[in-house]
Design a protein around this motif. Sequence first.
Motif, PDB file in Angstrom:
ATOM      1  N   TYR A 129       0.800  -1.233   0.000  1.00 49.63           N
ATOM      2  CA  TYR A 129       0.000   0.000   0.000  1.00 49.63           C
ATOM      3  C   TYR A 129       0.828   1.277   0.000  1.00 49.63           C
ATOM      4  O   TYR A 129       0.447   2.260  -0.630  1.00 49.63           O
ATOM      5  CB  TYR A 129      -0.974   0.001   1.197  1.00 49.63           C
ATOM      6  CG  TYR A 129      -2.060  -1.034   1.033  1.00 49.63           C
ATOM      7  CD1 TYR A 129      -1.785  -2.397   1.187  1.00 49.63           C
ATOM      8  CD2 TYR A 129      -3.348  -0.668   0.669  1.00 49.63           C
ATOM      9  CE1 TYR A 129      -2.756  -3.363   1.002  1.00 49.63           C
ATOM     10  CE2 TYR A 129      -4.336  -1.635   0.473  1.00 49.63           C
ATOM     11  CZ  TYR A 129      -4.034  -2.968   0.642  1.00 49.63           C
ATOM     12  OH  TYR A 129      -4.997  -3.919   0.443  1.00 49.63           O
TER      13      TYR A 129
ATOM     14  N   SER B 269      -9.365  -1.518  -1.261  1.00 47.77           N
ATOM     15  CA  SER B 269      -7.920  -1.496  -1.541  1.00 47.77           C
ATOM     16  C   SER B 269      -7.508  -0.746  -2.806  1.00 47.77           C
ATOM     17  O   SER B 269      -6.529   0.004  -2.767  1.00 47.77           O
ATOM     18  CB  SER B 269      -7.366  -2.912  -1.581  1.00 47.77           C
ATOM     19  OG  SER B 269      -7.347  -3.439  -0.285  1.00 47.77           O
TER      20      SER B 269
ATOM     21  N   CYS C 206     -14.948  -3.643  -7.748  1.00 48.99           N
ATOM     22  CA  CYS C 206     -15.910  -4.623  -8.256  1.00 48.99           C
ATOM     23  C   CYS C 206     -16.389  -4.300  -9.659  1.00 48.99           C
ATOM     24  O   CYS C 206     -16.793  -3.161  -9.935  1.00 48.99           O
ATOM     25  CB  CYS C 206     -17.152  -4.645  -7.370  1.00 48.99           C
ATOM     26  SG  CYS C 206     -16.791  -4.736  -5.641  1.00 48.99           S
TER      27      CYS C 206
ATOM     28  N   GLY D  70      -8.882  -4.394 -10.012  1.00 50.16           N
ATOM     29  CA  GLY D  70     -10.284  -4.765  -9.777  1.00 50.16           C
ATOM     30  C   GLY D  70     -10.517  -6.252  -9.918  1.00 50.16           C
ATOM     31  O   GLY D  70      -9.701  -6.978 -10.492  1.00 50.16           O
TER      32      GLY D  70
ATOM     33  N   ARG E  24      -3.447 -10.192  -7.320  1.00 53.21           N
ATOM     34  CA  ARG E  24      -3.840 -11.082  -8.413  1.00 53.21           C
ATOM     35  C   ARG E  24      -5.357 -10.996  -8.590  1.00 53.21           C
ATOM     36  O   ARG E  24      -6.105 -10.896  -7.632  1.00 53.21           O
ATOM     37  CB  ARG E  24      -3.436 -12.507  -8.075  1.00 53.21           C
ATOM     38  CG  ARG E  24      -3.765 -13.469  -9.183  1.00 53.21           C
ATOM     39  CD  ARG E  24      -3.140 -14.811  -8.945  1.00 53.21           C
ATOM     40  NE  ARG E  24      -1.702 -14.707  -8.820  1.00 53.21           N
ATOM     41  CZ  ARG E  24      -0.908 -15.731  -8.499  1.00 53.21           C
ATOM     42  NH1 ARG E  24      -1.432 -16.899  -8.268  1.00 53.21           N
ATOM     43  NH2 ARG E  24       0.380 -15.566  -8.416  1.00 53.21           N
TER      44      ARG E  24
ATOM     45  N   PRO F 282     -16.501 -10.793  -7.465  1.00 52.29           N
ATOM     46  CA  PRO F 282     -15.848 -12.033  -6.995  1.00 52.29           C
ATOM     47  C   PRO F 282     -16.230 -12.507  -5.600  1.00 52.29           C
ATOM     48  O   PRO F 282     -16.344 -13.695  -5.365  1.00 52.29           O
ATOM     49  CB  PRO F 282     -14.363 -11.699  -7.053  1.00 52.29           C
ATOM     50  CG  PRO F 282     -14.261 -10.699  -8.139  1.00 52.29           C
ATOM     51  CD  PRO F 282     -15.506  -9.871  -8.051  1.00 52.29           C
TER      52      PRO F 282
ATOM     53  N   ALA G  95     -18.872  -5.523   2.412  1.00 58.79           N
ATOM     54  CA  ALA G  95     -17.728  -6.178   1.775  1.00 58.79           C
ATOM     55  C   ALA G  95     -17.053  -7.121   2.768  1.00 58.79           C
ATOM     56  O   ALA G  95     -17.226  -6.989   3.981  1.00 58.79           O
ATOM     57  CB  ALA G  95     -16.738  -5.114   1.316  1.00 58.79           C
ATOM     58  N   PRO G  96     -16.250  -8.038   2.250  1.00 56.28           N
ATOM     59  CA  PRO G  96     -15.506  -8.914   3.174  1.00 56.28           C
ATOM     60  C   PRO G  96     -14.476  -8.148   4.015  1.00 56.28           C
ATOM     61  O   PRO G  96     -14.137  -8.578   5.095  1.00 56.28           O
ATOM     62  CB  PRO G  96     -14.788  -9.894   2.243  1.00 56.28           C
ATOM     63  CG  PRO G  96     -15.224  -9.616   0.861  1.00 56.28           C
ATOM     64  CD  PRO G  96     -16.078  -8.388   0.840  1.00 56.28           C
TER      65      PRO G  96
ATOM     66  N   THR H 124      -8.611  -7.167   3.576  1.00 58.43           N
ATOM     67  CA  THR H 124      -7.357  -6.478   3.868  1.00 58.43           C
ATOM     68  C   THR H 124      -7.566  -5.201   4.667  1.00 58.43           C
ATOM     69  O   THR H 124      -6.793  -4.910   5.584  1.00 58.43           O
ATOM     70  CB  THR H 124      -6.617  -6.123   2.557  1.00 58.43           C
ATOM     71  OG1 THR H 124      -6.697  -7.231   1.680  1.00 58.43           O
ATOM     72  CG2 THR H 124      -5.172  -5.809   2.832  1.00 58.43           C
ATOM     73  N   ILE H 125      -8.614  -4.444   4.323  1.00 63.97           N
ATOM     74  CA  ILE H 125      -8.743  -3.160   5.037  1.00 63.97           C
ATOM     75  C   ILE H 125      -9.058  -3.368   6.518  1.00 63.97           C
ATOM     76  O   ILE H 125      -8.713  -2.535   7.348  1.00 63.97           O
ATOM     77  CB  ILE H 125      -9.749  -2.190   4.362  1.00 63.97           C
ATOM     78  CG1 ILE H 125     -11.140  -2.774   4.276  1.00 63.97           C
ATOM     79  CG2 ILE H 125      -9.225  -1.729   3.003  1.00 63.97           C
ATOM     80  CD1 ILE H 125     -12.198  -1.740   3.883  1.00 63.97           C
TER      81      ILE H 125
END
Length: 558
Positions: free
Chosen positions: A14, A63, A79, A106, A153, A261, A406-407, A410-411
């Motif tokens: 980041y 992210s 997304c 994305g 990825r 995803p 959102a899941p 990472t954030i």
Amino acid sequence: MFSSEAEAVLQARYLKDGETPADMFRRVAGHVAQAETRNGRDSFRAADEYRRLMDDLVFLPNSPTLINAGKARAQLAACFVLPVDDSLTSIFETLKNAALIHQSGGGTGFSFSRLRPACDRVSTTGGEASGPVSFMHIYDVATQVVKQGAARRGANMAVLRVDHPDIEQFITAKRSHDVLNNFNLSVAITDDFMQAVAAGRPYALVNPRNGGVVKTVAARGLFSLLVRMAWESGEPGLFFLDTVNRYNPTPGLGAFEAPNPCSEQPLLPYESCVLGSINLTRLVAGGDIDFGRLRQVVHTAVSFLDNVIDINDYPLPAVAEATRRTRKIGLGIMGLAEVFIMLDIPYASEAAVKLTGRILEFITGEARQASALLGAERGSFPAFAASVYPGRGFAAMRNATVTTIAPTGTISIIAGCSSGIEPLFALALSRRVLEGRVLTSVNRTVVDYLSQRNLYTEEIAETIATCGSVADTALPARIKEVLATAREIAPYWHVAHLAAAQMFTDNGVSKTVNMPHEASEADVAAIFRQAYAGGCKGVTVYRDGSRAEQVLTGGTVC
Ligand code: CDP
């Protein structure tokens, strides 16, 4: 202020050369606030407000915004959904477009439902079609090859309708291990199918090329296969297509076919969406959520996300056009499980489920107000007149949707809180991140909770660090309930929170229903039925230990 995990993640992906997290937040805030100038407003004031929210770790955008803001061609959304039509031209045009989106950071979702089934005729060559699943493999390899530079990825979602003739092949596509690793799979489930399962009726599989019935199968047999595969490996997930389309805010623009995803964001073909999440642990005061402060945070976050739409450098002209037509944004939450611990409420309780609903109802209500105000000032999204909003009494609306959960994979690490609406996976975590490195941390909220009650003894600390759980300790039952981890919480409660959050969220909700290793296929079937009946837009299960490589493992030793 940042955990060692957060620092490792920030350094790896980041922060630019020599940048501190505060510099990063200033970079992101300044970049997004430029859109204010375009609207004739003071960008400095907006930049300052955005920077403070991020500095306080009370709000973080997805992210791609954190990573790409400030670059010359800054793509900020996470997304995307792209259409796949039944022609080689469309299949490979979309593959190229997906590669460009992955390169920009994305993730892409596709429905393969319009493709003719395997062995169907191909008039141009006189040969046989290879079917959706074989094309998915091509997409997978392409994704693997197009690594995303310094970002991440590419991730993909593949959807196939439950009445597609290749559905069985799709459901079992990941049975041979180590294939389609860059894909999540979801079956698009219709109301008709769920009714056929309930009634034990036969069910027709239809060729999308000509509408012809290819064969008829037992609906229950198909459902059992789906359950079996989800039990075995956690995939496919379910995407409740008719439920999703019942909540389409712009039915005139077409129907949803697929989500992004991680499946929380249904989108029309070529739409993109930027997500951002509020860290609720920063908003607990006096034994409750500070709703006054939450209101301010929501309004600033909506302004931020709305500005991203104007400032974003879209990877394709078609994406720019579709995104600007509806201006969808997805504001969500993270840290919910820790809020329950701070408020001394077990996740597995009616009180907690009620609070989940109350928080989301408040956030969506305030976000709509913020969007209506922006719409009055700057204009509604262009498809507003043909949307559901005028009929509901809205005079203006800047964004066709405002909330998504959102899941926050990472954030939430950066913010140092639990992810999305998930319960704590464990009280201490070993996380395999960034190409195999293992990072360990003991949850700070748990330490505080036990310390405040004089229960954080050396022995308990040791148990948490090694096992990630207090289930087998002599702590009082109530304490164990409050500190119960994902796999100790009955699946019923996972779905109850998912449904409560979904009821008040415009888009979808990311949630994995964790199940113990001993859970049966009947348990998985019960979860699927509960999720459908509860109005969820999708559901994914994960049975502990059913995949060799888990991203998260509880405790440092156990
Ligand atoms: O926390 P962060 O902003 O990194 O992402 P997330 O909330 O875990 O995931 C949000 C969305 O980002 C996902 O649903 C995907 O659309 C996208 N994503 C992706 O494209 N590739 C990844 N490796 C992770 C997420």
